[in-house]
Design an enzyme around this catalytic site. Structure first.
Site, PDB file in Angstrom:
ATOM      1  N   ARG A  76       0.956  -1.391  -0.267  1.00  0.00           N
ATOM      2  CA  ARG A  76      -0.208   0.047  -0.168  1.00  0.00           C
ATOM      3  C   ARG A  76       0.671   1.368  -0.043  1.00  0.00           C
ATOM      4  O   ARG A  76       0.218   2.412  -0.637  1.00  0.00           O
ATOM      5  CB  ARG A  76      -0.806   0.088   1.211  1.00  0.00           C
ATOM      6  CG  ARG A  76      -2.235  -1.084   1.069  1.00  0.00           C
ATOM      7  CD  ARG A  76      -3.320  -0.873   2.705  1.00  0.00           C
ATOM      8  NE  ARG A  76      -2.728  -2.258   3.213  1.00  0.00           N
ATOM      9  CZ  ARG A  76      -3.284  -1.843   4.698  1.00  0.00           C
ATOM     10  NH1 ARG A  76      -3.539  -1.214   4.347  1.00  0.00           N
ATOM     11  NH2 ARG A  76      -2.758  -3.147   5.200  1.00  0.00           N
TER      12      ARG A  76
ATOM     13  N   GLU B  95       3.564  -7.889  16.026  1.00  0.00           N
ATOM     14  CA  GLU B  95       3.292  -7.480  17.589  1.00  0.00           C
ATOM     15  C   GLU B  95       3.301  -9.348  17.521  1.00  0.00           C
ATOM     16  O   GLU B  95       3.506  -9.669  18.536  1.00  0.00           O
ATOM     17  CB  GLU B  95       2.218  -6.803  17.844  1.00  0.00           C
ATOM     18  CG  GLU B  95       1.041  -5.996  18.586  1.00  0.00           C
ATOM     19  CD  GLU B  95      -0.284  -5.260  18.147  1.00  0.00           C
ATOM     20  OE1 GLU B  95      -0.550  -5.660  17.633  1.00  0.00           O
ATOM     21  OE2 GLU B  95      -0.295  -4.511  19.470  1.00  0.00           O
TER      22      GLU B  95
HETATM   23  O1  LIG Z   1       3.183  -0.162  11.610  1.00  0.00           O
HETATM   24  P1  LIG Z   1       3.073  -1.959  11.478  1.00  0.00           P
HETATM   25  O2  LIG Z   1       2.374  -2.173  12.686  1.00  0.00           O
HETATM   26  O3  LIG Z   1       4.174  -2.157  11.126  1.00  0.00           O
HETATM   27  O4  LIG Z   1       2.241  -2.065  10.367  1.00  0.00           O
HETATM   28  C1  LIG Z   1       1.831  -0.916   9.301  1.00  0.00           C
HETATM   29  C2  LIG Z   1       2.137  -1.986   7.809  1.00  0.00           C
HETATM   30  O5  LIG Z   1       0.965  -2.409   7.675  1.00  0.00           O
HETATM   31  C3  LIG Z   1       0.979  -2.800   6.571  1.00  0.00           C
HETATM   32  O6  LIG Z   1       1.069  -3.846   5.833  1.00  0.00           O
HETATM   33  P2  LIG Z   1       0.991  -5.332   5.124  1.00  0.00           P
HETATM   34  O7  LIG Z   1       1.868  -5.330   6.080  1.00  0.00           O
HETATM   35  O8  LIG Z   1      -1.026  -5.138   6.083  1.00  0.00           O
HETATM   36  O9  LIG Z   1       0.815  -5.223   3.954  1.00  0.00           O
HETATM   37  P3  LIG Z   1      -0.229  -4.851   2.341  1.00  0.00           P
HETATM   38  O10 LIG Z   1       0.587  -2.986   2.451  1.00  0.00           O
HETATM   39  O11 LIG Z   1       0.427  -5.440   1.177  1.00  0.00           O
HETATM   40  O12 LIG Z   1      -1.668  -4.328   2.515  1.00  0.00           O
HETATM   41  C4  LIG Z   1       0.540  -1.250   6.134  1.00  0.00           C
HETATM   42  O13 LIG Z   1       0.283  -1.023   5.259  1.00  0.00           O
HETATM   43  C5  LIG Z   1       1.788  -0.680   7.101  1.00  0.00           C
HETATM   44  O14 LIG Z   1       2.914  -1.037   6.077  1.00  0.00           O
HETATM   45  N1  LIG Z   2      -5.716  -1.451  11.608  1.00  0.00           N
HETATM   46  C1  LIG Z   2      -5.094  -1.809  10.165  1.00  0.00           C
HETATM   47  N2  LIG Z   2      -5.504  -1.031   9.566  1.00  0.00           N
HETATM   48  C2  LIG Z   2      -4.965  -0.695   7.963  1.00  0.00           C
HETATM   49  N3  LIG Z   2      -3.550  -0.645   8.321  1.00  0.00           N
HETATM   50  C3  LIG Z   2      -3.086  -1.357   8.803  1.00  0.00           C
HETATM   51  N4  LIG Z   2      -1.770  -2.226   9.121  1.00  0.00           N
HETATM   52  C4  LIG Z   2      -1.697  -2.893  10.211  1.00  0.00           C
HETATM   53  N5  LIG Z   2      -2.375  -2.334  11.081  1.00  0.00           N
HETATM   54  C5  LIG Z   2      -4.073  -1.361  10.513  1.00  0.00           C
END
Ligand SMILES: O=P(O)(O)OC[C@H]1O[C@H](OP(=O)(O)OP(=O)(O)O)[C@H](O)[C@@H]1O
Ligand SMILES: Nc1ncnc2[nH]cnc12
Length: 171
Positions: free
Chosen positions: A58, A95
């Site tokens: 994302r 986490e």
């Molecule tokens: O601060 P954190 O606890 O590390 O979480 C934040 C991360 O989680 C989500 O990515 P995700 O791993 O869900 O992957 P995506 O972007 O491919 O959906 C979001 O886009 C961040 O990169």
């Molecule tokens: N609560 C949340 N919503 C969307 N993306 C996330 N990535 C990690 N935590 C999330």
């Protein structure tokens, strides 16, 4: 424009107890996406980056248009096994799971000024891993910026560069 009005909160996704902040609704609205990118650009410009690094996946949706707007290069920090050629990787713990990110060994030249971009800061594990990986490549990481910050998780405490977010949520 009230950007929060374009973000949908979905309860119990991807697992019970998680309130998921969904940017799909913002991306669907060209004006809202444009405003988000313009406001993020206004924050990032001051750090005079040579490159923006986007966190898969994302993060790419903001980092790529921001790089075009700011006239700097864009590099991808990716999930394992996606990048060709010589890669460097970093394992990190979140986490309730562990993960790994990778960059191409020649992603940025040593000493390059890099700002790391993601859509959302939660625990801070992903962004902090991105910063450490870029430093392994010799980058000068000057800032980190996200659209959304889940303030109640205190993820910014893990970020040891100037950090900014456009939208903060307290629960
Ligand atoms: O601060 P954190 O606890 O590390 O979480 C934040 C991360 O989680 C989500 O990515 P995700 O791993 O869900 O992957 P995506 O972007 O491919 O959906 C979001 O886009 C961040 O990169
Ligand atoms: N609560 C949340 N919503 C969307 N993306 C996330 N990535 C990690 N935590 C999330």
């Amino acid at each position: 424009m009230d950007l929060k009005a374009h973000i949908r909160a979905v309860p119990d996704f991807p697992k019970p107890g998680i309130l998921f902040y969904d940017i799909s609704t913002l991306l669907r609205d060209a004006d809202a996406w444009q405003v988000a990118v313009t406001r993020m650009a206004d924050v990032i410009r001051d750090y005079k980056p040579d490159y923006l690094a986007g966190m898969e996946s994302r993060g790419f949706l903001f980092a790529a248009p921001l790089a075009l707007k700011l006239g700097c290069g864009f590099t991808m920090l990716r999930k394992p096994g996606k990048l060709p050629g010589d890669v460097v990787g970093l394992d990190y713990t979140l986490e309730y799971r562990s993960d790994r990110i990778e960059a191409q060994a020649d992603a940025v030249p040593p000493g390059a000024r890099v700002v790391v971009v993601d859509d959302l800061l939660a625990t801070g594990g992903t962004l902090s891993a991105g910063i450490r990986l870029l430093r392994q490549l010799g980058a000068d990481v000057t800032a980190a910026v996200t659209l959304i910050e889940l303030s109640f998780l205190s993820g910014r405490d893990l970020i040891d560069v100037p950090f900014a977010s456009l939208l903060q949520y307290d629960s």
